[in-house]
Write an enzyme that holds these catalytic residues in place. Structure first.
Site, PDB file in Angstrom:
ATOM      1  N   HIS A 233       0.857  -1.193   0.000  1.00 58.05           N
ATOM      2  CA  HIS A 233       0.000   0.000   0.000  1.00 58.05           C
ATOM      3  C   HIS A 233       0.891   1.241   0.000  1.00 58.05           C
ATOM      4  CE1 HIS A 233      -2.685   3.105   1.534  1.00 58.05           C
ATOM      5  NE2 HIS A 233      -3.683   2.330   1.165  1.00 58.05           N
ATOM      6  N   CYS A 271      -3.715   2.394  -4.643  1.00 60.81           N
ATOM      7  CA  CYS A 271      -4.570   3.264  -3.830  1.00 60.81           C
ATOM      8  C   CYS A 271      -4.605   4.638  -4.487  1.00 60.81           C
ATOM      9  CB  CYS A 271      -4.068   3.356  -2.393  1.00 60.81           C
ATOM     10  SG  CYS A 271      -5.099   4.462  -1.407  1.00 60.81           S
ATOM     11  N   HIS A 298      -7.660   0.304  -4.067  1.00 61.95           N
ATOM     12  CA  HIS A 298      -8.439   1.174  -3.170  1.00 61.95           C
ATOM     13  C   HIS A 298      -8.877   2.355  -4.004  1.00 61.95           C
ATOM     14  CE1 HIS A 298      -6.247   0.015   0.849  1.00 61.95           C
ATOM     15  NE2 HIS A 298      -6.950  -0.979   0.341  1.00 61.95           N
ATOM     16  N   ASP A 351     -12.670   3.106  -1.030  1.00 57.70           N
ATOM     17  CA  ASP A 351     -11.805   3.465   0.091  1.00 57.70           C
ATOM     18  C   ASP A 351     -12.354   4.725   0.734  1.00 57.70           C
ATOM     19  OD1 ASP A 351      -9.669   3.238   1.761  1.00 57.70           O
ATOM     20  OD2 ASP A 351      -8.243   4.196   0.407  1.00 57.70           O
ATOM     21  N   HIS A 352     -12.466   4.684   2.013  1.00 59.65           N
ATOM     22  CA  HIS A 352     -12.991   5.824   2.782  1.00 59.65           C
ATOM     23  C   HIS A 352     -14.323   6.297   2.192  1.00 59.65           C
ATOM     24  CE1 HIS A 352      -8.593   6.818   4.098  1.00 59.65           C
ATOM     25  NE2 HIS A 352      -8.944   5.573   4.315  1.00 59.65           N
ATOM     26  N   TYR A 368     -14.377   5.454   7.602  1.00 58.06           N
ATOM     27  CA  TYR A 368     -15.023   4.170   7.290  1.00 58.06           C
ATOM     28  C   TYR A 368     -16.513   4.173   7.667  1.00 58.06           C
ATOM     29  CZ  TYR A 368     -10.513   2.521   5.936  1.00 58.06           C
ATOM     30  OH  TYR A 368      -9.326   2.372   5.268  1.00 58.06           O
TER      31      TYR A 368
HETATM   32  C1  DNO Z   1      -6.315   3.799   5.376  1.00 54.49           C
HETATM   33  C2  DNO Z   1      -5.848   2.542   4.801  1.00 54.49           C
HETATM   34  C3  DNO Z   1      -4.486   2.147   5.300  1.00 54.49           C
HETATM   35  C4  DNO Z   1      -4.115   0.758   4.824  1.00 54.49           C
HETATM   36  C5  DNO Z   1      -2.769   0.287   5.256  1.00 54.49           C
HETATM   37  C6  DNO Z   1      -2.387  -0.964   4.519  1.00 54.49           C
HETATM   38  O1  DNO Z   1      -7.458   3.986   5.514  1.00 54.49           O
HETATM   39  O2  DNO Z   1      -5.928   2.550   3.433  1.00 54.49           O
HETATM   40  O3  DNO Z   1      -4.531   2.161   6.695  1.00 54.49           O
HETATM   41  O4  DNO Z   1      -5.007  -0.161   5.337  1.00 54.49           O
HETATM   42  O5  DNO Z   1      -1.823   1.255   5.069  1.00 54.49           O
HETATM   43  O6  DNO Z   1      -1.311  -1.538   5.173  1.00 54.49           O
END
Ligand code: DNO
Length: 390
Positions: A233, A271, A298, A351-352, A368
């Site tokens: 990530h 991401c 993500h 994501d988020h 989240y």
């Molecule tokens: C944030 C996430 C990160 C992710 C880690 C993966 O919301 O995208 O915390 O889970 O960095 O190791």
């Protein structure tokens, strides 16, 4: 592409039954309760898997199998830590969980200065504010070297913010910066942070890269044997922070990582929000280049300000062309299907998301929410359907 949803197990106020209503197909999770460096026992993995399966989901991606800080600093006898990591991998593989998302960020995972910044719609979002980060580094932590990393204007505003801020506002800033590790995590106060930052003294970018290469050499061969896929990530934000080097911040960094151990099992979590926070990163081009190594995605978006601040946008809003990015991912998926993995689908998660509507009445994990992520997922689902329509 396979719709995933991040669920924090027992730490998550959102239930699997609620997640069912979003239409997501699979769950992404981790055994957050196990301290970093310890083995994830097979029976604990199997119990989590049963819980997920009974609720009607699959579980194929773990996020994260955390990398112990001593591996990143290269200190002490690392053999037991590597052996434990490999054992956790084997235990996960035995339960059919074969994709491992992890990061190599020193000390802090994702970092924001505001966990509930207002957006004009009435929702709230996560925000990284350069002025507040400078105020924290220079005035609260006393890291004066940081002054070289900010513009005169940002430093002046940071000084003014610090002068007028109340103790409660400073505490809230510290809490926001420390919030990146939900689940089993360490949080520090200012003194604790100063102490723990010392463990990285003398570790520059090259030293961190050497430690990272060693990690890959220790674990990727096991991933190959077990038919597993590793996907790093990116750093969030994609820049050095608190004087700590960050080495997973842009396309060149990712190229270095792919070459450091050249194997299809050594891949990337694309991401879009993390990479997209640096104006120098062309996320769509990075995805195109890494296409055959993207094992997980993500999907989220950010709005950037010229001073280095950014905040999380709607999934299809913001600075990254999400439709173009999804097109790249769909093409990458088709190529892999044609090249001998006929049932391969890139797992992704919204994501988020903005905290909106009933999210605002619940105490949810920052970034989240239920409704905000469901909205993001629905929008992305529509884009995927549209682009896949022949
Ligand atoms: C944030 C996430 C990160 C992710 C880690 C993966 O919301 O995208 O915390 O889970 O960095 O190791």
């Amino acid at each position: 592409m396979r719709e995933n949803w991040r669920w924090y197990g027992g730490y998550d106020p959102i239930s699997l039954a609620e997640i069912r209503q979003t239409g997501a197909q699979d769950i992404v999770t981790a055994l957050h309760e196990i301290p970093y460096g310890q083995v994830w026992p097979t029976d604990a993995i199997a119990a989590r898997k049963a819980q997920i399966t009974e609720a009607g989901f699959g579980w194929t991606v773990v996020e994260s199998l955390p990398v112990h800080e001593r591996i990143k600093t290269g200190s002490g006898d690392l053999d037991p830590l590597f052996a434990n990591y490999r054992q956790s991998m084997a235990n996960l593989a035995e339960n059919g969980v074969k994709t491992i998302c992890y990061n190599f960020m020193p000390l802090l995972d994702w970092t924001r200065t505001d966990l509930a910044a207002p957006v004009t719609s009435g929702a709230t979002c996560l925000r990284f504010d350069a002025v507040r980060m400078a105020a924290f580094e220079v005035h609260m932590l006393g890291r004066h070297e940081a002054e070289a990393e900010y513009s005169t204007e940002v430093l002046a505003k940071a000084g003014a913010w610090f002068q007028r801020s109340t103790d409660a506002e400073r505490d809230a800033l510290l809490a926001s910066i420390m919030a990146g590790l939900p689940g089993a995590f360490d949080r520090y106060d200012v003194d604790g942070l100063r102490t723990v930052l010392k463990t990285y003294e003398g570790i520059d970018r090259d030293a961190l890269r050497q430690n990272y290469r060693r990690f890959l050499q220790e674990v990727v061969p096991t991933a190959e044997e077990l038919g597993m896929q590793f996907c790093v990530h990116p750093d969030d934000p994609p820049r050095d922070i608190l004087g700590l080097p960050r080495i997973v911040s842009n396309g060149d960094d990712l190229d270095w990582i792919m070459a450091a151990y050249d194997s299809p099992s050594n891949g990337v979590t694309l991401c879009s929000g993390s990479l997209g926070a640096n104006p120098a990163n062309d996320v769509v081009a990075i995805a195109e280049k890494l296409a055959d190594r993207i094992h997980f995605a993500h999907l989220r978006n950010v709005h950037k300000d010229p001073d280095g601040s950014f905040e999380e946008a709607e999934h299809l809003g913001g600075d990254t062309d999400m439709v173009a990015l999804i097109k790249v991912l769909l093409d990458a998926q088709s190529k892999r299907q044609a090249a001998g993995e006929p049932s391969f689908e890139i797992p992704f998660r919204p994501d988020h998301g903005h905290h909106m509507l009933s999210d605002l009445d619940r105490d949810l994990i920052p970034g989240y929410p239920l409704i905000g992520r469901m909205r993001g997922l629905a929008e992305i689902r529509g884009v995927i359907k549209g682009l896949s329509h022949v």
